[in-house]
Enzyme design. Structure first.
Site, PDB file in Angstrom:
ATOM      1  N   TRP A 358       0.830  -1.219   0.000  1.00  0.00           N
ATOM      2  CA  TRP A 358       0.000   0.000   0.000  1.00  0.00           C
ATOM      3  C   TRP A 358       0.856   1.257   0.000  1.00  0.00           C
ATOM      4  CZ3 TRP A 358      -1.090   3.423   4.377  1.00  0.00           C
ATOM      5  CH2 TRP A 358      -0.304   3.157   5.506  1.00  0.00           C
ATOM      6  N   ASP A 359       2.137   1.096   0.271  1.00  0.00           N
ATOM      7  CA  ASP A 359       3.074   2.223   0.253  1.00  0.00           C
ATOM      8  C   ASP A 359       3.015   2.970  -1.079  1.00  0.00           C
ATOM      9  OD1 ASP A 359       3.727   0.258   2.117  1.00  0.00           O
ATOM     10  OD2 ASP A 359       5.872   0.640   2.026  1.00  0.00           O
ATOM     11  N   GLU A 490       1.424  -1.737  13.212  1.00  0.00           N
ATOM     12  CA  GLU A 490       1.478  -3.192  13.315  1.00  0.00           C
ATOM     13  C   GLU A 490       1.892  -3.675  14.697  1.00  0.00           C
ATOM     14  OE1 GLU A 490       2.404  -3.879   8.560  1.00  0.00           O
ATOM     15  OE2 GLU A 490       4.060  -3.902  10.006  1.00  0.00           O
ATOM     16  N   LYS A 602       4.075   1.864  16.296  1.00  0.00           N
ATOM     17  CA  LYS A 602       5.048   1.790  15.210  1.00  0.00           C
ATOM     18  C   LYS A 602       4.862   2.983  14.266  1.00  0.00           C
ATOM     19  CE  LYS A 602       6.702  -1.602  11.809  1.00  0.00           C
ATOM     20  NZ  LYS A 602       6.327  -2.768  10.998  1.00  0.00           N
ATOM     21  N   GLN A 603       3.627   3.256  13.908  1.00  0.00           N
ATOM     22  CA  GLN A 603       3.259   4.481  13.189  1.00  0.00           C
ATOM     23  C   GLN A 603       1.817   4.791  13.572  1.00  0.00           C
ATOM     24  OE1 GLN A 603       3.341   2.241   9.101  1.00  0.00           O
ATOM     25  NE2 GLN A 603       2.279   4.153   8.771  1.00  0.00           N
TER      26      GLN A 603
END
Length: 768
Positions: A358-359, A490, A602-603
């Site tokens: 998806w990046d 994640e 993580k983000q």
């Protein structure tokens, strides 16, 4: 190993001094590519120290059988390996009876590597003393041609310093390669044919299972003091998958011997007969010669930089960082072939497998839209349209969905899901939202609506159907919920009502609904074709709207924030500043169970939502959510710092924005996450570009117009960038006191700067 051993330089990546501990990291950082192939910066000569051999060809992969301890229904049957391709760079070198091997030399002095990003070549030089006492000086230059993208070339110079030298060059091509990350230690390449004609050699092999055929080739020439010695190999060694030619020369002390090797790949993706194609490519490259190929390389990179460069004055590390990111993005993908996409490691390593995450949609498309022709971004959207049937199969076969609901894979090479971690494959479903958002973003930026009636609407309908079926009605909440998901963060798996996932699901349904209405009015024949094809009824559309209009979002009224997901506040809420630094990075120090129970992010999912849908929220809401979640974010995802940099700049937290910019731009150069030896983080590099253009430059598209709200870090004197906006090139230059705009185009462009409209006329600089 010193974490920041790379020397600051505006245009080059430079390493000085030979350190065995940094060899694998440097192999990643000095990688080269040309969009069609690439390779890590492995030494051409033998090296018996720690090394990670890697050459890669775009679009070539192997379906490595999934390896898990406990098989669950719906697991992908394979994990698509980015294949270590046959090695064409190898040149074993024997000097006065001893192999040249930097791991065994008695001394290595003046070792230096340079990756010249301006001109697109890699250079290495050193002086070494062999165990037999022979002292030599070596200079090696290597590049992969942008113009002849099946060709690379090596120029290897040796000068004996203290005595005459008997040198045997032993160039080889070898298809007997393996992947470091193979699940079952299988060989991926089946040798078919080995052939040589004088100074040319060919190894043809094909991948098992996928049957991609590749001819690896080389053409060798030996020079002394620049004069072609017209040598033929005096000895040839062959096996079923390798051929090695031997050239023997006597080189007087202080004379320069040069070995030149043209090599590369011809691939069945592009040729029916890869061997004859290789013979033609050698002829073409040899006719041009090294000097001409290098001149063309410099010219081709000059053209790329003319459009995509970002200049920064007064901060060499920041300048080097952004150029490294832009360079690697262009090495990985140039937009020539809609069958290809942007892998997370590009041509720098094997980790993650697959070519598409998806990046691409969330981070890379903005970079390619603004620095290339819009057709490049359209190719990336077309890639997903071409995989729509596979996305429908994925939803149907793995999740039991029906009626054309589409779940795009988390990781793919050909449209099939090939990621083998359950919590990612089946739960990280937010990727569907990024694909829909990219269609919206493309139209918003380019003004080209034609993609939606031609192709995009079918994708949007498949995605909306997925979200409609994935949500379920909660009688307790009296709203629709989405259970058992993993968001972009994640470090939390199998959660309920992840805010970002629920929000983008609602948005996707509404956006698809709006586009169906718009296409029905403006493109009635396309509307009729699509509705008949997908069998969409008014009754189904009403059911979609019921879900979108009544979606549940977790929120804390007390804190005034949206919650990452249900139950986030039940965690032990210790902030990152109170986390012992010796415990970082937590993904390398803690058990997975401990990571999942922690509050560490993580983000930040909520902030990803605020990034995509900034205009749906107030600045006060952004501030509250940013301050809250930043305190718990460890930024152990490469995709994290860029979003925080953009939002910190929007909130006038410039010191923080600058720190995040340095982190995203130098993530690999300074090896923040202690993993660069596995390869560089290519897709997140587009986020570095966004952190300058959208962060400091404040660029947005609102109401069909370009908006800017420029800011500058106090560490910089000035910066500038260019964007291709609707086929006109706008150059933006920013200092602490003024912003200037100039336009290369045919008509006036109205832009909004700090909420004030201005007109920029072609070839006239406007300073605000």
């Amino acid at each position: 190993m010193n974490q920041d051993y790379i020397k600051p330089d505006n245009w080059s990546i430079i390493e000085e001094g030979f350190d065995r501990e940094s060899v694998k990291s440097s192999e990643s950082l000095f990688s080269i590519g040309n969009g069609a192939m690439g390779q890590r910066a492995n030494f051409e000569e033998s090296y018996t120290g720690e090394t990670f051999q890697g050459s890669y060809i775009a679009g070539i992969y192997y379906p490595d059988k999934t390896k898990v301890g406990w098989w669950k229904n719906g697991y992908p049957k394979y994990f698509a390996k980015v294949l270590n391709a046959p090695n064409w760079i190898g040149i074993d070198i024997e000097i006065n009876g001893e192999n040249l091997d930097l791991n065994c030399c008695t001394s290595v002095k003046n070792f230096r590597r340079e990756l010249n990003m301006k001109e697109g070549w890699y250079h290495r030089s050193f002086e070494a003393t062999l165990q037999n006492g022979t002292e030599i000086a070596v200079n090696v230059r290597r590049f992969l041609s942008l113009d002849l993208d099946e060709v690379g070339i090596i120029k290897y110079d040796i000068t004996p310093l203290n005595r005459d030298a008997q040198i045997i060059y032993k160039p080889y091509i070898d298809a007997g390669v393996t992947n470091e990350d193979a699940n079952w230690d299988e060989k991926f390449w089946e040798p078919l044919e080995v052939k040589h004609t004088d100074n040319d050699a060919f190894v043809t092999a094909q991948t098992f299972k996928t049957h991609f055929k590749v001819t690896t080739f080389m053409h060798n020439t030996v020079f002394e003091n620049g004069i072609d010695q017209m040598l033929s190999p005096h000895y040839i060694e062959t096996t079923v998958d390798k051929i090695q030619l031997n050239y023997e020369v006597t080189v007087p002390k202080e004379a320069q011997s040069t070995f030149q090797k043209i090599g590369g790949y011809t691939v069945s993706l592009n040729h029916t007969d890869t061997l004859s194609a290789a013979e033609k490519v050698i002829q073409k490259a040899a006719k041009k010669g090294y000097t001409k190929l290098l001149e063309e390389q410099i010219a081709a990179w000059s053209k790329i930089w003319e459009m995509s460069d970002i200049t920064i004055e007064g901060d060499v590390k920041a300048q080097q960082g952004i150029r490294f990111n832009i360079f690697q993005l262009n090495q990985t993908y140039l937009g020539k072939d809609s069958r290809l996409n942007i892998g997370p490691k590009g041509f720098t390593g094997e980790k993650y497998g697959g070519s598409t995450y998806w990046d691409t949609e969330a981070y890379c498309i903005p970079f390619y839209m603004a620095t290339k022709d819009q057709q490049v971004a359209r190719n990336l959207l077309t890639y997903r349209y071409n995989h729509l049937d596979k996305a429908i199969e994925n939803a149907q076969n793995n999740l039991g969905f029906k009626n054309g609901a589409a779940l795009y894979p988390m990781v793919t090479m050909n449209g099939e899901e090939c990621h083998n971690e359950w919590e990612i494959t089946h739960e990280e479903i937010h990727r569907n939202g990024a694909i829909a958002f990219a269609i919206y973003n493309y139209h918003r930026y380019t003004g080209d609506y034609s993609y939606i009636p031609e192709k995009g609407l079918e994708v949007l309908i498949g995605i909306a159907r997925f979200w409609h079926q994935r949500a379920n009605f909660s009688t307790q909440k009296n709203q629709y919920v989405i259970l058992g998901v993993t968001g972009p963060n994640e470090y939390e798996n199998n959660v309920n009502n992840n805010f970002y996932t629920n929000y983008i699901a609602k948005w996707c349904i509404n956006y698809a609904y709006e586009q169906i209405l718009k296409v029905s009015l403006e493109h009635p024949s396309d509307h009729k074709r699509i509705i008949e094809k997908v069998k969409l009824s008014d009754a189904e559309l009403k059911e979609w709207k019921k879900v979108a209009n009544n979606m549940y979002f977790p929120k804390s009224e007390e804190l005034g924030i949206y919650l990452q997901q249900d139950g986030f506040l039940d965690k032990e809420l210790v902030t990152v500043k109170d986390l012992d630094k010796s415990q970082r990075p937590i993904n390398q120090k803690w058990s997975w169970d401990r990571v999942l129970r922690s509050p560490y992010i993580k983000q930040a999912d909520v902030l990803q939502c605020f990034y995509f849908f900034e205009d749906h929220f107030t600045k006060e809401e952004l501030l509250r959510n940013f301050d809250y979640y930043e305190a718990f974010t460890v930024h152990e995802s490469s995709l994290s710092p860029c979003v925080h940099a953009i939002q910190a700049a929007a909130l006038d937290k410039m010191d923080m924005a600058y720190a995040f910019y340095l982190r995203t731009s130098r993530l690999d150069l300074d090896d923040y996450n202690k993993e660069v030896e596995e390869g560089c983080h290519i897709t997140s590099m587009a986020g570095t570009w966004m952190s300058i253009v959208e962060g400091f430059g404040g660029m947005r598209i609102k109401n069909d117009k370009l908006h800017f709200s420029p800011k500058i870090p106090k560490e910089w004197k000035a910066y500038s960038f260019k964007i291709n906006f609707r086929n006109q090139i706008l150059k933006v230059g920013i200092t602490a006191t003024a912003t200037s705009f100039s336009l290369d185009g045919d008509e006036d462009l109205e832009i909004i700067i700090n909420n004030t409209p201005i007109i920029v006329a072609p070839n006239v600089m406007v300073t605000v």
